[in-house]
Design a protein around this motif. Structure first.
Motif, PDB file in Angstrom:
ATOM      1  N   THR A  84       0.372  36.371  19.170  1.00 17.37           N
ATOM      2  CA  THR A  84      -0.321  37.383  18.149  1.00 17.37           C
ATOM      3  C   THR A  84       1.040  37.977  17.039  1.00 17.37           C
ATOM      4  O   THR A  84       0.655  38.367  16.128  1.00 17.37           O
ATOM      5  CB  THR A  84      -0.609  38.786  18.714  1.00 17.37           C
ATOM      6  N   HIS A  85       2.307  37.946  17.754  1.00 12.79           N
ATOM      7  CA  HIS A  85       3.349  38.485  16.912  1.00 12.79           C
ATOM      8  C   HIS A  85       3.016  40.101  16.630  1.00 12.79           C
ATOM      9  O   HIS A  85       3.690  40.279  15.448  1.00 12.79           O
ATOM     10  CB  HIS A  85       3.575  37.655  15.518  1.00 12.79           C
ATOM     11  N   LYS A  86       2.449  40.654  17.336  1.00 16.84           N
ATOM     12  CA  LYS A  86       1.751  42.059  16.916  1.00 16.84           C
ATOM     13  C   LYS A  86       3.021  43.070  17.726  1.00 16.84           C
ATOM     14  O   LYS A  86       2.525  43.699  18.751  1.00 16.84           O
ATOM     15  CB  LYS A  86       0.513  42.466  17.167  1.00 16.84           C
ATOM     16  N   PHE A  87       4.193  42.949  17.178  1.00 20.87           N
ATOM     17  CA  PHE A  87       5.483  43.790  18.128  1.00 20.87           C
ATOM     18  C   PHE A  87       5.055  45.243  18.189  1.00 20.87           C
ATOM     19  O   PHE A  87       4.927  45.907  19.452  1.00 20.87           O
ATOM     20  CB  PHE A  87       6.731  43.372  17.425  1.00 20.87           C
ATOM     21  N   LYS A  88       4.812  45.714  17.100  1.00 17.13           N
ATOM     22  CA  LYS A  88       4.608  47.335  17.120  1.00 17.13           C
ATOM     23  C   LYS A  88       3.470  47.675  17.964  1.00 17.13           C
ATOM     24  O   LYS A  88       3.459  48.609  18.694  1.00 17.13           O
ATOM     25  CB  LYS A  88       4.431  47.574  15.539  1.00 17.13           C
ATOM     26  N   GLU A  89       2.365  47.054  17.786  1.00 13.15           N
ATOM     27  CA  GLU A  89       1.019  47.297  18.096  1.00 13.15           C
ATOM     28  C   GLU A  89       1.161  47.108  19.834  1.00 13.15           C
ATOM     29  O   GLU A  89       0.905  47.868  20.678  1.00 13.15           O
ATOM     30  CB  GLU A  89      -0.134  46.454  17.615  1.00 13.15           C
ATOM     31  N   THR A  90       1.669  45.967  20.401  1.00 15.67           N
ATOM     32  CA  THR A  90       1.842  45.595  21.608  1.00 15.67           C
ATOM     33  C   THR A  90       2.799  46.621  22.483  1.00 15.67           C
ATOM     34  O   THR A  90       2.518  47.254  23.302  1.00 15.67           O
ATOM     35  CB  THR A  90       2.405  44.291  21.821  1.00 15.67           C
ATOM     36  N   THR A  91       3.952  47.240  21.734  1.00 12.54           N
ATOM     37  CA  THR A  91       4.903  48.168  22.405  1.00 12.54           C
ATOM     38  C   THR A  91       4.213  49.202  22.364  1.00 12.54           C
ATOM     39  O   THR A  91       4.343  50.001  23.545  1.00 12.54           O
ATOM     40  CB  THR A  91       5.948  48.568  21.233  1.00 12.54           C
ATOM     41  N   LEU A  92       3.472  49.940  21.236  1.00 16.56           N
ATOM     42  CA  LEU A  92       2.716  51.204  21.481  1.00 16.56           C
ATOM     43  C   LEU A  92       1.707  51.155  22.391  1.00 16.56           C
ATOM     44  O   LEU A  92       1.508  51.952  23.386  1.00 16.56           O
ATOM     45  CB  LEU A  92       2.332  51.592  20.097  1.00 16.56           C
ATOM     46  N   ALA A  93       0.939  50.132  22.632  1.00 16.06           N
ATOM     47  CA  ALA A  93      -0.219  49.604  23.387  1.00 16.06           C
ATOM     48  C   ALA A  93       0.267  49.873  25.058  1.00 16.06           C
ATOM     49  O   ALA A  93      -0.302  50.470  25.636  1.00 16.06           O
ATOM     50  CB  ALA A  93      -1.134  48.667  23.259  1.00 16.06           C
ATOM     51  N   VAL A  94       1.404  49.474  25.230  1.00 16.89           N
ATOM     52  CA  VAL A  94       1.994  49.208  26.566  1.00 16.89           C
ATOM     53  C   VAL A  94       2.379  50.648  26.948  1.00 16.89           C
ATOM     54  O   VAL A  94       2.241  51.138  28.179  1.00 16.89           O
ATOM     55  CB  VAL A  94       3.058  48.167  26.674  1.00 16.89           C
ATOM     56  N   TYR A  95       2.989  51.155  25.984  1.00 21.85           N
ATOM     57  CA  TYR A  95       3.429  52.558  26.476  1.00 21.85           C
ATOM     58  C   TYR A  95       2.393  53.587  26.453  1.00 21.85           C
ATOM     59  O   TYR A  95       2.638  54.658  27.569  1.00 21.85           O
ATOM     60  CB  TYR A  95       4.347  53.312  25.144  1.00 21.85           C
ATOM     61  N   VAL A  96       1.309  53.535  25.649  1.00 22.80           N
ATOM     62  CA  VAL A  96       0.160  54.455  26.307  1.00 22.80           C
ATOM     63  C   VAL A  96      -0.347  54.132  27.631  1.00 22.80           C
ATOM     64  O   VAL A  96      -0.639  55.183  28.515  1.00 22.80           O
ATOM     65  CB  VAL A  96      -0.820  54.093  25.235  1.00 22.80           C
ATOM     66  N   PHE A  97      -0.412  52.940  28.024  1.00 24.04           N
ATOM     67  CA  PHE A  97      -0.998  52.402  29.439  1.00 24.04           C
ATOM     68  C   PHE A  97       0.121  53.069  30.415  1.00 24.04           C
ATOM     69  O   PHE A  97      -0.331  53.367  31.696  1.00 24.04           O
ATOM     70  CB  PHE A  97      -1.344  51.001  29.659  1.00 24.04           C
ATOM     71  N   VAL A  98       1.539  52.902  30.165  1.00 28.46           N
ATOM     72  CA  VAL A  98       2.411  53.363  31.095  1.00 28.46           C
ATOM     73  C   VAL A  98       2.417  54.680  31.339  1.00 28.46           C
ATOM     74  O   VAL A  98       2.258  55.232  32.222  1.00 28.46           O
ATOM     75  CB  VAL A  98       3.961  53.236  30.467  1.00 28.46           C
ATOM     76  N   LEU A  99       2.042  55.641  30.203  1.00 28.19           N
ATOM     77  CA  LEU A  99       1.638  57.095  30.375  1.00 28.19           C
ATOM     78  C   LEU A  99       0.280  57.247  31.287  1.00 28.19           C
ATOM     79  O   LEU A  99       0.513  58.051  32.203  1.00 28.19           O
ATOM     80  CB  LEU A  99       1.437  57.689  29.038  1.00 28.19           C
ATOM     81  N   ALA A 100      -0.495  56.487  30.982  1.00 32.22           N
ATOM     82  CA  ALA A 100      -1.770  56.613  31.933  1.00 32.22           C
ATOM     83  C   ALA A 100      -1.516  56.502  33.270  1.00 32.22           C
ATOM     84  O   ALA A 100      -2.011  57.058  34.149  1.00 32.22           O
ATOM     85  CB  ALA A 100      -3.022  56.020  31.196  1.00 32.22           C
ATOM     86  N   SER A 101      -0.958  55.449  33.508  1.00 30.89           N
ATOM     87  CA  SER A 101      -0.721  54.855  34.931  1.00 30.89           C
ATOM     88  C   SER A 101       0.283  55.762  35.782  1.00 30.89           C
ATOM     89  O   SER A 101      -0.046  56.047  36.775  1.00 30.89           O
ATOM     90  CB  SER A 101      -0.157  53.624  35.192  1.00 30.89           C
ATOM     91  N   MET A 102       1.309  56.470  34.991  1.00 30.54           N
ATOM     92  CA  MET A 102       2.251  57.245  35.709  1.00 30.54           C
ATOM     93  C   MET A 102       1.670  58.486  35.897  1.00 30.54           C
ATOM     94  O   MET A 102       1.948  59.341  36.948  1.00 30.54           O
ATOM     95  CB  MET A 102       3.710  57.528  34.579  1.00 30.54           C
ATOM     96  N   ALA A 103       0.620  59.015  35.111  1.00 34.83           N
ATOM     97  CA  ALA A 103      -0.103  60.344  35.434  1.00 34.83           C
ATOM     98  C   ALA A 103      -0.908  60.160  36.678  1.00 34.83           C
ATOM     99  O   ALA A 103      -1.031  60.904  37.567  1.00 34.83           O
ATOM    100  CB  ALA A 103      -0.963  60.736  34.214  1.00 34.83           C
TER     101      ALA A 103
END
Length: 506
Positions: free
Chosen positions: A360-379
């Protein structure tokens, strides 16, 4: 040697490949080494199954053949095994923290330094280590890594006595120093030994060496070292484990001395052929590159967000034994298995997100999406401890590891895009340094919070830090300079590409 030559089909297109000094990257499945030249690779009889040596021209008009050798897999395997033994020792004390405190009579926070020393040592030694690798080559670099790992392992053997914890710290410090010669070497092993169609896979396998070592470091110590009433029995278990690690490390060191080669007789690709003819970098080159990178606004934001994410992972791993035993007393082995689950799930995440970026070459989108899921899973990981069901902790820890560790290759690739045409080794090294700094801060702070306020406050603080990291990701601009440069190189005539590179505008 014909017997050693890999019989693999090569097929090159008629598109120009830009080359700029000290720069290596992967475009699709093709390694591109940026030099101050432009090479045009012509058709290489793709209809046959026999390797056809390729001629590439340097700036001195010399030609060189390229070949791919079967023994490249031996070189990669040796690197992976040495990296594994080093990574194993990073976590071997922390995952049995309660037993180490009982045997040596020290505080839990003191045991944490057996892991923290790896982070502390990396920060001042990162650039000297990179300099040695560039100047002396892969063989010397891997020998230093293997020797330091072995020396640290035998020092740990000598630390088995209740009054010798300081000796254990010395052993860990030696291993931490050796880590500098291993942590950023995977791309170089891949580039020096593997052709353009396998260089990305080889690099990924090299990185997995560290992850497998950490996974075994979580799994094996709780199995070998049991909680006995007598200190002598705990010491006997520790000695047995240390002897195994030292024996394996020594064997690997001997094999590296006898077998490992700095480079093949002929380079594996035309790009590597041209790279080998360039002058070695100078200290001034490194200084200027670092200065340019650190004045990049978007990279600085990524530097913070990456450091926070990986720093939390380091702290979470170091404190795992203490957190689990607060809620599940006597579950040392399951604490190790939870750590194993985190790492294995993280390996799957790394592969998946790497594939997503390639397609996809969607670097910003992938980075942000992964970070959001990190937040949810860490919670989920933070608050489900109150349920007091260890099976739930396995699940939440695994999901957290999947996204948190899966963020690593995403961060590296996004950094390479933002800082192009600077060398990846520099941008990645600074990301690693940021991760070590945040890892030290979060581990020390988390250990204090855990001892005084419990796991909820400790993990909640980590969650708050991740929230800040996610917020800092939002303003990063997705300036994909490397992608734009590749597209320009493919569409421009060779002469124009060469002039653009010389002008500093690839």
């Amino acid at each position: 040697m014909v017997a050693d030559q890999e019989t693999t089909q090569f097929s090159y297109q008629y598109s120009p490949i830009t080359l700029a000094a000290g720069r290596e990257e992967t475009v699709g499945e093709e390694e591109v080494v940026q030099e101050e030249e432009v090479a045009m690779l012509t058709d290489v009889k793709s209809a046959t199954n026999i390797v056809q040596p390729v001629k590439c021209q340097s700036n001195k008009s010399k030609s060189m053949e390229t070949k791919v050798y079967r023994r490249r897999w031996i070189m990669l395997a040796l690197f992976v095994f040495v990296f594994m033994t080093n990574a194993f020792q990073w976590i071997q004390f922390s995952i049995i923290n309660n037993l180490i405190t009982k045997y040596y009579g020290v505080e839990s926070s003191t045991v944490d330094w057996t892991s923290l020393v790896f982070m502390v040592a990396y920060i001042p030694l990162i650039f000297p280590g990179a300099w040695i690798m560039d100047k002396m080559g892969l063989r010397v670099t891997l020998l230093l890594g293997a020797f330091g790992t072995t020396a640290g392992a035998w020092t740990n053997v000598m630390s088995v006595a209740p009054d010798r914890f300081y000796v254990a710290l010395m052993g860990q410090t030696l291993c931490a120093t050796a880590q500098v010669f291993l942590l950023g070497v995977s791309p170089n092993v891949a580039a020096v030994w593997f052709g353009p169609e396998q260089v990305s896979s080889a690099c990924a396998i090299g990185v997995f060496g560290s992850q497998v070592g950490i996974a075994l470091g979580f799994l094996i110590p709780p199995i070998l070292v049991k909680d006995h009433e007598l200190k002598d029995d705990i010491g006997a278990d520790l000695l047995f484990m240390f002897y195994i690690v030292a024996g394996v490390s020594t064997l690997l060191l001997l094999v590296v001395i006898v077998v490992f080669q700095a480079k093949p007789s002929l380079p594996p690709s035309a790009a590597r052929c041209l790279a080998s003819q360039q002058p070695s970098p100078t200290p001034l080159t490194y200084y200027r590159s670092v200065k340019r990178i650190l004045t990049n606004r978007d990279y600085n934001l990524l530097l913070l967000t990456y450091g926070i994410n990986v720093g939390v992972f380091y702290a979470m791993s170091t404190l795992l034994n203490q957190v689990v035993l607060q809620h599940f007393p006597g579950e040392e082995e399951n604490a190790g298995r939870i750590g194993l689950t985190i790492v294995l799930c993280g390996m799957l995440g790394s592969v998946l997100f790497g594939v997503i970026l390639d397609r996809t070459h969607k670097f910003k989108e992938t980075t942000l999406a992964v970070y959001v899921f990190v937040l949810a899973s860490m919670a989920a990981y933070t608050f489900t401890f109150k349920l007091e069901h260890i099976a739930v902790t396995f699940v939440t820890a695994g999901v957290t590891g999947f996204f948190m560790t899966g963020y690593l290759p995403v961060g590296f690739e996004f950094a390479a895009e933002l800082t192009y045409p600077e060398p990846e080794v520099t941008s990645a090294g600074l990301l690693n340094a940021s991760a070590q700094i945040f890892g030290i801060i979060f581990t020390i702070l988390g250990g204090w919070l855990l001892a005084n306020y419990g796991s909820l406050v400790c993990n909640g603080t980590m969650l708050a830090a991740l929230l800040v990291g996610a917020a800092l990701t939002l303003p990063i601009r997705a300036e994909l300079k490397r992608q734009k440069a590749n597209q320009t190189a493919e569409n421009m005539p060779t002469k124009d590409v060469k002039e653009a590179i010389k002008d500093g505008n690839p």
